[in-house]
Design an enzyme around this catalytic site. Structure first.
Site, PDB file in Angstrom:
ATOM      1  N   HIS A  69      -5.984   3.062   0.882  1.00 37.63           N
ATOM      2  CA  HIS A  69      -4.938   4.335   1.462  1.00 37.63           C
ATOM      3  C   HIS A  69      -5.569   4.934   2.654  1.00 37.63           C
ATOM      4  O   HIS A  69      -4.806   5.298   3.677  1.00 37.63           O
ATOM      5  CB  HIS A  69      -4.734   5.145   0.432  1.00 37.63           C
ATOM      6  CG  HIS A  69      -4.066   4.353  -1.007  1.00 37.63           C
ATOM      7  ND1 HIS A  69      -3.119   3.511  -0.991  1.00 37.63           N
ATOM      8  CD2 HIS A  69      -4.079   4.722  -2.190  1.00 37.63           C
ATOM      9  CE1 HIS A  69      -2.589   3.206  -2.132  1.00 37.63           C
ATOM     10  NE2 HIS A  69      -3.343   4.033  -2.847  1.00 37.63           N
ATOM     11  N   ASP A  74       0.857  -0.838  -0.006  1.00 35.31           N
ATOM     12  CA  ASP A  74       0.093  -0.085  -0.071  1.00 35.31           C
ATOM     13  C   ASP A  74       1.003   0.890   0.150  1.00 35.31           C
ATOM     14  O   ASP A  74       1.539   1.622   0.873  1.00 35.31           O
ATOM     15  CB  ASP A  74      -0.814   0.114   1.330  1.00 35.31           C
ATOM     16  CG  ASP A  74      -1.891   1.219   1.166  1.00 35.31           C
ATOM     17  OD1 ASP A  74      -1.414   2.405   0.727  1.00 35.31           O
ATOM     18  OD2 ASP A  74      -2.925   1.113   1.653  1.00 35.31           O
ATOM     19  N   HIS A  75       1.189   1.758  -1.187  1.00 33.16           N
ATOM     20  CA  HIS A  75       2.145   2.619  -1.267  1.00 33.16           C
ATOM     21  C   HIS A  75       2.189   3.859  -0.347  1.00 33.16           C
ATOM     22  O   HIS A  75       3.068   4.727   0.082  1.00 33.16           O
ATOM     23  CB  HIS A  75       2.652   3.031  -2.564  1.00 33.16           C
ATOM     24  CG  HIS A  75       1.464   4.210  -3.387  1.00 33.16           C
ATOM     25  ND1 HIS A  75       0.253   4.020  -3.699  1.00 33.16           N
ATOM     26  CD2 HIS A  75       1.676   5.565  -3.370  1.00 33.16           C
ATOM     27  CE1 HIS A  75      -0.253   4.975  -4.099  1.00 33.16           C
ATOM     28  NE2 HIS A  75       0.790   5.928  -3.983  1.00 33.16           N
TER      29      HIS A  75
HETATM   30  C1  BG6 Z   1      -3.143   4.545  -6.379  1.00 34.99           C
HETATM   31  C2  BG6 Z   1      -4.611   4.679  -7.036  1.00 34.99           C
HETATM   32  O1  BG6 Z   1      -3.077   3.388  -5.588  1.00 34.99           O
HETATM   33  O2  BG6 Z   1      -2.876   5.810  -5.856  1.00 34.99           O
HETATM   34  C3  BG6 Z   1      -4.383   5.594  -8.264  1.00 34.99           C
HETATM   35  O3  BG6 Z   1      -4.657   3.393  -7.938  1.00 34.99           O
HETATM   36  C4  BG6 Z   1      -3.883   6.896  -7.575  1.00 34.99           C
HETATM   37  O4  BG6 Z   1      -5.688   5.667  -8.904  1.00 34.99           O
HETATM   38  C5  BG6 Z   1      -2.762   6.797  -6.779  1.00 34.99           C
HETATM   39  O5  BG6 Z   1      -3.839   7.943  -8.569  1.00 34.99           O
HETATM   40  C6  BG6 Z   1      -2.572   8.101  -6.014  1.00 34.99           C
HETATM   41  O6  BG6 Z   1      -1.351   7.932  -5.417  1.00 34.99           O
HETATM   42  P1  BG6 Z   1      -0.483   9.398  -4.983  1.00 34.99           P
HETATM   43  O7  BG6 Z   1       0.644   8.908  -4.269  1.00 34.99           O
HETATM   44  O8  BG6 Z   1      -0.344  10.176  -6.096  1.00 34.99           O
HETATM   45  O9  BG6 Z   1      -1.438   9.882  -4.036  1.00 34.99           O
END
Ligand code: BG6
Length: 497
Positions: free
Chosen positions: A247, A184-185
């Site tokens: 997230h 989960d980045h």
């Molecule tokens: C991803 C989603 O997990 O997170 C994307 O699949 C989204 O749709 C992205 O754009 C958003 O990540 P960040 O780090 O740019 O907020």
């Protein structure tokens, strides 16, 4: 600390994720001298590249990466010597023999012990079949004592509770739970990890961090981009699955969890699960009252016609997939009972911004002119991106006669640190997986608990696809209806000086 020597095998290596995130992050680790002393990457996917052609593709991607750091092309070239490629059809079991040979060859040629991370950067339909095929070739188990096998799985991990359970079960038959890294980045973001430090390394917040002093918590992640070329994936996902189930819920867990007894992966992940399990389950009526969804509609901005969601490539003309969700939820425990948590997320909105706002309760009486009325003067904002930092707002006296209150802010910005390099989330997460630290990866039970909360909403929406589905013009703040449904009495904050 450097990880032991190892090989990273990326499935789906010709795809977007590898170019946009994985290789640029590995390159950053290389530049910072954080990669293992002996290390190789093997990209595997269907496109017929030679090693050199694949490197050329990645070279362009790294040099053009939006972070636009002034990279040294020669250094990129040296890094890419660590990268290899196998043109390989991962849907065809017969090809795994070829993979095995290539892996063993790379290990021998480069003096690598039998340690391998498999990274599934493939479409989710492959999340079961690739591990099964790896198992058939015996590639899921190390051949030596000091060896290991780890697998990193990208989201989406399932599309509902049942599929997440099934996938979890399948994977655990092939790899032990502690070797499965569900990414989960958001957990890789510096500012997200800082929530834990802010809360548990400081004595001043904890006494206030509960229902007695906190009025509400807002967690938002908005984006200006639309679905880009991911229309097909997004149609089956929508904002609830794409952003909230993972997230935003993880952010909530960091804000709401109890302190772990020790700062180790399992105690931390135990506390996360407890939060998810304590979330109040919506009644059918509450779903319609407390959750709204919307889709962006097209409009012309500065002479350019911007398409609405239904006009995007890969999207059905009558799609009811939500690109925006706003919702109110509660955590039924003694710390948080009665404190609303608000989630907001959407694509194609006015601003790219992720933040957490803790609204503290106001004083019992208002004595001063201009005092933030109806809401509190005190807000703690944790800005996750961009302008990473933390701000505490409070009321102060305006200089001069009388006693007039103005809201002011005390700011910390990451950019003000002398060493203000903020690693990309993938750098941190890849590094952790290489080191075998799963703290910032989602555990199966947490995943199931979060799907357990999300599932009834998905089911209610599936039954009534148009109900509470609103619209908002692209590059705006979201649908007007969010105010009616989610009015949280916070009122407008006082002016700032
Ligand atoms: C991803 C989603 O997990 O997170 C994307 O699949 C989204 O749709 C992205 O754009 C958003 O990540 P960040 O780090 O740019 O907020």
């Amino acid at each position: 600390k450097k990880a032991d020597n190892q090989l990273l095998v990326i499935f789906g290596a010709s795809g977007d994720l590898t170019k946009r995130k994985l290789l640029p992050s590995l390159f950053e680790l290389y530049v910072r001298n954080l990669l293992p002393e002996k290390f190789r990457v093997l990209g595997a996917s269907r496109t017929a590249f030679t090693d050199e052609e694949f490197r050329e593709e990645q070279r362009k991607a790294i040099l053009d990466s939006p972070e636009a750091k002034p990279y040294d092309p020669e250094q990129v070239g040296r890094f890419l010597q660590l990268v290899h490629y196998l043109s390989f059809d991962s849907t065809n079991e017969a090809e795994y023999g070829k993979l095995k040979e290539r892996i063993e060859q790379l290990q021998q040629q480069n003096g690598l012990d039998d340690r391998i991370i498999y990274y599934l950067a493939t479409p989710p339909v492959m999340y079961e079949s690739v591990p099964v095929s790896l198992q058939k070739q015996g590639l899921n188990k190390p051949r030596t004592r000091e060896g290991w096998r780890r697998i990193i799985v990208e989201k989406p991990f399932g599309t509902n509770l049942e599929s997440a359970e099934r996938l979890g079960e399948k994977l655990r038959k092939i790899f032990p739970e502690e070797n499965i890294y569900r990414i989960d980045h958001y957990l890789g973001k510096e500012t997200v990890q800082n929530i834990l430090v802010l809360r548990f390394a400081n004595g001043i917040f904890e006494p206030l961090w509960n229902r007695n002093y906190i009025d509400s918590v807002e967690i938002s992640a908005t984006e200006t981009l639309g679905v880009e070329n991911r229309g097909k994936y997004y149609e089956g996902a929508g904002a609830l699955r794409d952003m909230i189930q993972n997230h935003l819920m993880q952010l909530m867990a960091f804000v709401a969890m109890e302190n772990p007894a020790v700062f180790d992966p399992e105690p931390i992940r135990d506390e996360i699960v407890k939060v998810f399990r304590a979330i109040h389950r919506y009644s059918p009526t509450e779903i319609w009252n407390d959750v709204i969804r919307a889709q962006y509609t097209g409009r012309t901005v500065g002479g350019t016609a911007l398409p609405g969601y239904r006009e995007e490539k890969g999207v059905a003309a009558d799609s009811t997939t939500e690109t925006y969700v706003a919702m109110k939820l509660f955590i039924d425990n003694w710390r948080w009972g009665g404190v609303p948590f608000y989630f907001y997320t959407g694509k194609r909105m006015a601003e790219k911004k992720s933040e957490i706002v803790i609204n503290f309760k106001s004083t019992p009486t208002q004595m001063f002119a201009g005092q933030c009325s109806g809401s509190s003067c005190n807000k703690l904002t944790i800005r996750i991106q961009p302008d990473e930092g933390i701000t505490l707002k409070f009321g102060l006296k305006m200089p001069g006669a009388g006693f007039t209150v103005r809201q002011v802010g005390m700011d910390f910005r990451y950019s003000s640190l002398s060493s203000n390099y903020l690693p990309d989330a993938y750098e941190r997460l890849l590094m952790d997986a290489m080191l075998g630290d799963s703290t910032l990866y989602a555990r199966q039970d947490a995943l199931e608990a979060s799907w357990g909360f999300i599932d009834p909403i998905l089911q209610a929406w599936a039954k009534k696809p148009d109900k509470n589905l609103y619209t908002y013009p692209v590059l705006t703040e979201g649908p007007e209806e969010r105010y009616d449904l989610l009015y949280h009495g916070a009122g407008a904050p006082g002016p700032e000086i």
